[in-house]
Design an enzyme around this catalytic site. Structure first.
Site, PDB file in Angstrom:
ATOM      1  CG  HIS A  55       0.105   1.680  12.620  1.00 11.16           C
ATOM      2  ND1 HIS A  55      -1.178   1.198  12.513  1.00 11.16           N
ATOM      3  CD2 HIS A  55       0.669   1.469  11.415  1.00 11.16           C
ATOM      4  CE1 HIS A  55      -1.362   0.699  11.302  1.00 11.16           C
ATOM      5  NE2 HIS A  55      -0.249   0.855  10.616  1.00 11.16           N
ATOM      6  CG  ASP A  84       2.623  -0.243   7.756  1.00 14.07           C
ATOM      7  OD1 ASP A  84       2.251  -0.724   6.680  1.00 14.07           O
ATOM      8  OD2 ASP A  84       1.844   0.001   8.694  1.00 14.07           O
ATOM      9  CG  ASP A 123      -2.638   4.174   2.814  1.00 17.79           C
ATOM     10  OD1 ASP A 123      -2.193   3.092   2.364  1.00 17.79           O
ATOM     11  OD2 ASP A 123      -3.590   4.220   3.610  1.00 17.79           O
ATOM     12  CD  GLU A 142      -3.340  -1.654   5.015  1.00 15.96           C
ATOM     13  OE1 GLU A 142      -3.462  -2.767   5.543  1.00 15.96           O
ATOM     14  OE2 GLU A 142      -2.871  -0.675   5.643  1.00 15.96           O
ATOM     15  CD  GLU A 143      -1.677   1.833   7.549  1.00 12.38           C
ATOM     16  OE1 GLU A 143      -2.479   1.366   8.386  1.00 12.38           O
ATOM     17  OE2 GLU A 143      -0.498   1.446   7.431  1.00 12.38           O
ATOM     18  CG  HIS A 161      -0.411  -0.060   2.530  1.00 12.43           C
ATOM     19  ND1 HIS A 161      -0.069   1.070   3.245  1.00 12.43           N
ATOM     20  CD2 HIS A 161      -0.108  -1.113   3.331  1.00 12.43           C
ATOM     21  CE1 HIS A 161       0.398   0.702   4.429  1.00 12.43           C
ATOM     22  NE2 HIS A 161       0.400  -0.606   4.515  1.00 12.43           N
ATOM     23  CG  ASP A 175       1.301  -4.098   4.792  1.00 13.74           C
ATOM     24  OD1 ASP A 175       2.101  -3.528   5.544  1.00 13.74           O
ATOM     25  OD2 ASP A 175       0.109  -3.774   4.686  1.00 13.74           O
TER      26      ASP A 175
HETATM   27 ZN   LIG Z   1       0.812  -1.842   6.228  1.00 12.78          ZN
END
Ligand SMILES: [Zn+2]
Length: 375
Positions: free
Chosen positions: A347, A109, A80, A142-143, A78, A166
């Protein structure tokens, strides 16, 4: 074969492009230009019309070179990131770890996956490694709940098996199962009345909702299944019998039927209680993405295992607790597993990844392509 300096430089470049989820325009254009510099064309689907995000998903289809008989492969990452992901300043420390300056996430990520893909493409081209058809699908959003993948136009998909780059874990680990998730919204309609003058004419939606919730099995249902009410909303002044409550809930399971059973039992608890009190309700549920589950005998797992083994790494199969784009691809009938690429503490502002793990991820992509042609 892998040129680690070139790979890391590109990784650093990618994480410096701001791409917080929803604002993917700039990164999408950078990625398109990078594919194009490698002689590949990225098609952007029309999913942004449905997601409201900055970009659609990118689809790149690399035709098989002459004669290689191989399954059609798909690799996905992804584009984003989560927040805070603006003005990221990555550094490579003496210890081999790449980190941000501590005020933002790093964005490994999933830019480590993207950098690994680009390096793999270069290596395959430079070394003229025979390959079958390979698709790269780079998703937006995705997030924000797999929004991009879920809004994907599947007409662009053409693959026999897929590999998402991922997942946390050491390179060699494969997420072979992940739960489905259902979103559940429950409305309870009671009847308002003055709480002091004529409460007997009212039906308290708060009481009905509470009674219904206490009749529901929630939390850990079994080894494979969970359920949770995240929000109880309703009510007003104390002198009014409350006539409306909304409950927002979710249910997850590795086993599709179990999530359906859980939803049915929540519905049953609600409707029974509502009938008892003479109230009314509305129950809505939606499967956000399907579950998937593979074992060591499935071709997609076997191919990844052979590639991992060929690199002298250890294969480890594990079950993921959360959904990812891999769930969506499986729902679209492309058997897809999620490969670990070595990132940690994603994150958070402590996110980090080892330079050598990005290189290993690139090697793994090349190895999967090589093994697919042997098959
Ligand atoms: Zn990810």
């Amino acid at each position: 074969m892998i040129v680690q300096d070139r790979l890391i430089q590109e990784f650093m470049e990618l994480v410096r492009v701001d791409s917080e989820t929803g604002n993917e325009r700039q990164i999408a254009d950078v990625l398109k230009a990078k594919f194009s510099a490698l002689g590949l064309t990225a098609i952007e689907d029309d999913s942004r019309e449905r997601t409201g995000h900055g970009a659609g998903n990118l689809f790149v289809t690399w035709a098989a070179d002459s004669g290689a008989a191989a399954p059609k492969l798909l690799f996905t990452c992804h584009m984003d990131t989560v927040v805070p992901g603006q003005n990221i300043k990555p550094t490579l420390g003496e210890d081999g770890w790449i980190t941000s300056d501590g005020t933002t996430i790093l964005g490994s990520d999933d830019k480590a996956g993207l950098a690994a893909l680009f390096e793999a493409i270069r290596v395959i081209q430079e070394q003229k490694i025979p390959h079958g058809q390979i698709q790269f699908v780079i998703t937006a959003g995705e997030e924000s709940g797999l929004l991009g993948a879920r809004a994907m136009d599947p007409k662009h998909l053409d693959a026999d098996m897929g590999f998402a780059l991922d997942s946390n874990g050491e390179v060699g680990a494969i997420a072979v199962a992940a739960p489905t998730q259902a979103r559940v919204t429950m409305q309870i309609f009671g009847k308002s009345a003055h709480a002091g003058v004529n409460p007997e004419d009212g039906i308290s939606a708060i009481q009905v909702a509470s009674k219904a919730i206490s009749a529901m099995k929630l939390g850990r249902i079994d080894k494979e299944t969970t359920a949770n009410i995240g929000k109880f909303a309703g009510g007003g002044p104390t002198n009014v019998v409350c006539d409306h409550v909304q409950l927002d809930a979710e249910a997850r399971s590795i086993v599709q039927e179990k999530v359906e059973l859980q939803i049915a039992s929540m519905r049953e608890a609600l409707e029974t209680t509502v009938r008892e009190y003479g109230a009314e309700c509305e129950f809505r549920s939606e499967i956000l993405y399907p579950a998937f589950s593979f074992n060591e005998h499935d071709p997609v797992v076997q191919l990844a295992d052979r590639a991992i083994t060929s690199l002298g790494l250890a294969t480890r199969l594990f079950h993921s607790g959360g959904g990812s784009d891999a769930n969506v691809f499986n729902g679209l009938k492309v058997p897809t597993v999620n490969l670990a690429i070595g990132y940690e503490h994603i994150h958070t502002t402590k996110e980090r990844i080892k330079a050598e793990d990005i290189a290993k991820a690139a090697e793994l992509v090349v190895a999967i392509v090589k093994e697919s042609v042997k098959a």
